[in-house]
Design a protein around this motif. Structure first.
Motif, short mmCIF file in Angstrom:
data_model
loop_
_atom_site.label_atom_id
_atom_site.label_comp_id
_atom_site.label_asym_id
_atom_site.label_seq_id
_atom_site.Cartn_x
_atom_site.Cartn_y
_atom_site.Cartn_z
N ASN A 32 0.92 -1.29 -0.06
CA ASN A 32 0.23 0.02 -0.01
C ASN A 32 0.74 1.21 0.09
O ASN A 32 0.23 2.39 0.16
N SER A 33 2.29 1.22 -0.15
CA SER A 33 2.99 2.30 0.01
C SER A 33 3.80 2.37 -1.08
O SER A 33 4.03 1.58 -1.96
N PRO A 34 4.57 3.58 -1.49
CA PRO A 34 5.27 3.59 -2.88
C PRO A 34 6.44 2.53 -2.85
O PRO A 34 6.73 2.28 -4.20
N ASP A 35 6.98 2.17 -1.74
CA ASP A 35 7.69 1.07 -1.77
C ASP A 35 7.16 -0.49 -1.68
O ASP A 35 6.86 -0.55 -0.46
N ARG A 96 9.38 -1.24 9.96
CA ARG A 96 10.30 -1.67 8.73
C ARG A 96 11.74 -1.62 9.13
O ARG A 96 12.37 -0.87 9.78
N ASN A 110 13.22 5.71 5.32
CA ASN A 110 12.03 5.29 6.29
C ASN A 110 11.79 6.36 7.13
O ASN A 110 12.76 6.94 7.66
N ASP A 114 5.89 7.45 6.99
CA ASP A 114 5.38 6.18 6.18
C ASP A 114 4.86 5.18 7.12
O ASP A 114 3.88 4.41 6.78
N TYR A 115 5.18 5.11 8.40
CA TYR A 115 4.98 4.03 9.36
C TYR A 115 3.52 4.46 9.89
O TYR A 115 2.38 3.68 9.68
N ARG A 117 1.07 6.60 7.95
CA ARG A 117 0.28 6.70 6.75
C ARG A 117 -0.06 5.23 5.97
O ARG A 117 -1.27 4.83 5.51
N TYR A 118 0.93 4.63 6.10
CA TYR A 118 0.87 2.86 5.39
C TYR A 118 0.75 1.71 6.36
O TYR A 118 -0.03 1.13 6.35
N ASP A 119 1.73 1.75 7.11
CA ASP A 119 1.97 0.52 8.03
C ASP A 119 0.97 0.32 9.18
O ASP A 119 0.60 -0.71 9.31
N TYR A 155 -5.10 8.79 9.59
CA TYR A 155 -4.72 7.52 8.76
C TYR A 155 -5.50 6.17 9.35
O TYR A 155 -5.62 5.15 8.85
#
Length: 334
Positions: A32-35, A96, A110, A114-115, A117-119, A155
């Motif tokens: 679900n993230s760019p990476d 991550r 990282n 990111d944590y 919004r996505y994880d 989020y």
């Protein structure tokens, strides 16, 4: 290998018995993230032979330079096992590149954004798929800040959150030198030379941290900086967060002092909330530093039962939970 989820690929990496505990380790690949190389390890603890008898879910988030062992030692000791034995369904996340979570391709970059919004949303979705009850979240230090960012940024939907516990978490401590632009510029240029900050080298913990975390922290604390990213002001968003909130600080914590932790606590709009300051001056038997507030023999006797009572809904303030002005710091409504 068959996925353990209908949401996204999830592999059950191991299923072991550890004394009276069962330990299932999952690896999530949310995509679900760019990476798209990101994979997240999530450990579920239960009582051996009683795996189907699950209570309310609790997700534990470690802080910087740490991993799941902060909550759950190899010998089966920690707040995680304690809560399992108290009847909770305990899940321990590893961010991550920490612990059993492999380093992603963009590991160097990282960051908390990111944590948050996505994880965390992916972890919440998988846990909810396994146990649909609202989730209790507990975060230590950077784990607590990540949780605050996820809530303040919107989020993590509040409807699925039973309560939040922040331990030694703050973003208001003043670093005045970073307010001077040339100092901040030089610090940023120096940090960019390194891919990671070594936990072992700096004697901060067993894990490294990506340099993206340090650069993000500079942005928060620089002149006109804010707790947020380019799109959202997480600090302002916390004024819309109304989930039950427990915040724990310690008089002996020089890394995240109580006055800074209190500012983060006060930014939430939660009507049901408690602020606890640990220390002899507050009626506790011991002083606790940043780690000892959760990982120490005294914490087993004084702090862990406090957390258990909070999660169980027993939220009356003990007599010693009073702030330095002598006013009750529990169940405050601002």
């Amino acid at each position: 290998m068959q996925s353990s989820s209908e949401l996204f690929p999830v592999a059950l990496m191991s299923a072991e018995l550890r004394g009276d505990l069962s330990e299932d380790v999952y690896r999530l690949k949310p995509g679900n993230s760019p990476d798209f190389s990101v994979e997240l390890a999530l450990t579920r603890l239960g009582l051996a032979g009683q795996e189907e008898a699950r209570g309310e879910p609790v997700i534990l988030l470690h802080g910087s330079f740490s991993n799941r062992r902060f909550w759950y030692s190899a010998g089966g000791v920690g707040l995680g096992p304690y809560l399992v034995r108290a009847g909770f369904d305990v899940w321990i996340a590893e961010m991550r590149g920490h612990g059993l979570s492999p380093r992603n391709l963009a590991y160097r970059y990282n960051c908390v954004a990111d944590y948050a919004r996505y994880d965390l949303p992916a972890i919440a979705a998988f846990v909810a798929e396994q146990n649909p009850a609202p989730i209790h979240w507990l975060g230590h230090s950077l784990g607590g800040l990540t949780l605050a960012a996820a809530l303040g940024g919107g989020y993590l939907p509040q409807a699925g959150v039973a309560s939040v516990g922040l331990f030694g978490a703050e973003v208001s401590r003043r670093y005045w030198m970073l307010k001077v632009p040339p100092v901040e510029w030089i610090a940023r240029l120096l940090l960019k030379r390194f891919p990671v900050l070594s936990g072992a080298r700096f004697k901060r913990g067993p894990e490294d941290e990506p340099i993206g975390i340090a650069l993000e922290t500079l942005r928060w604390h620089r002149l006109f900086g804010r707790f947020g990213d380019a799109e959202r002001d997480w600090w302002a968003g916390l004024q819309e967060v109304r989930v039950p909130l427990l915040a724990v600080a310690s008089d002996a914590d020089v890394q995240c002092p109580p006055e800074a932790c209190r500012e983060l606590f006060a930014q939430f709009a939660s009507a049901e909330r408690e602020f606890v300051v640990l220390g002899r001056g507050q009626g506790f038997a011991h002083e606790y530093d940043h780690v000892q507030m959760l990982v120490s023999k005294p914490a087993q006797d004084e702090v862990w039962p406090l957390v258990r009572r909070w999660l169980a809904g027993e939220r009356q303030a003990p007599a010693h939970e009073v702030d330095e002005q002598g006013e009750a710091a529990i169940s405050a409504t601002l």
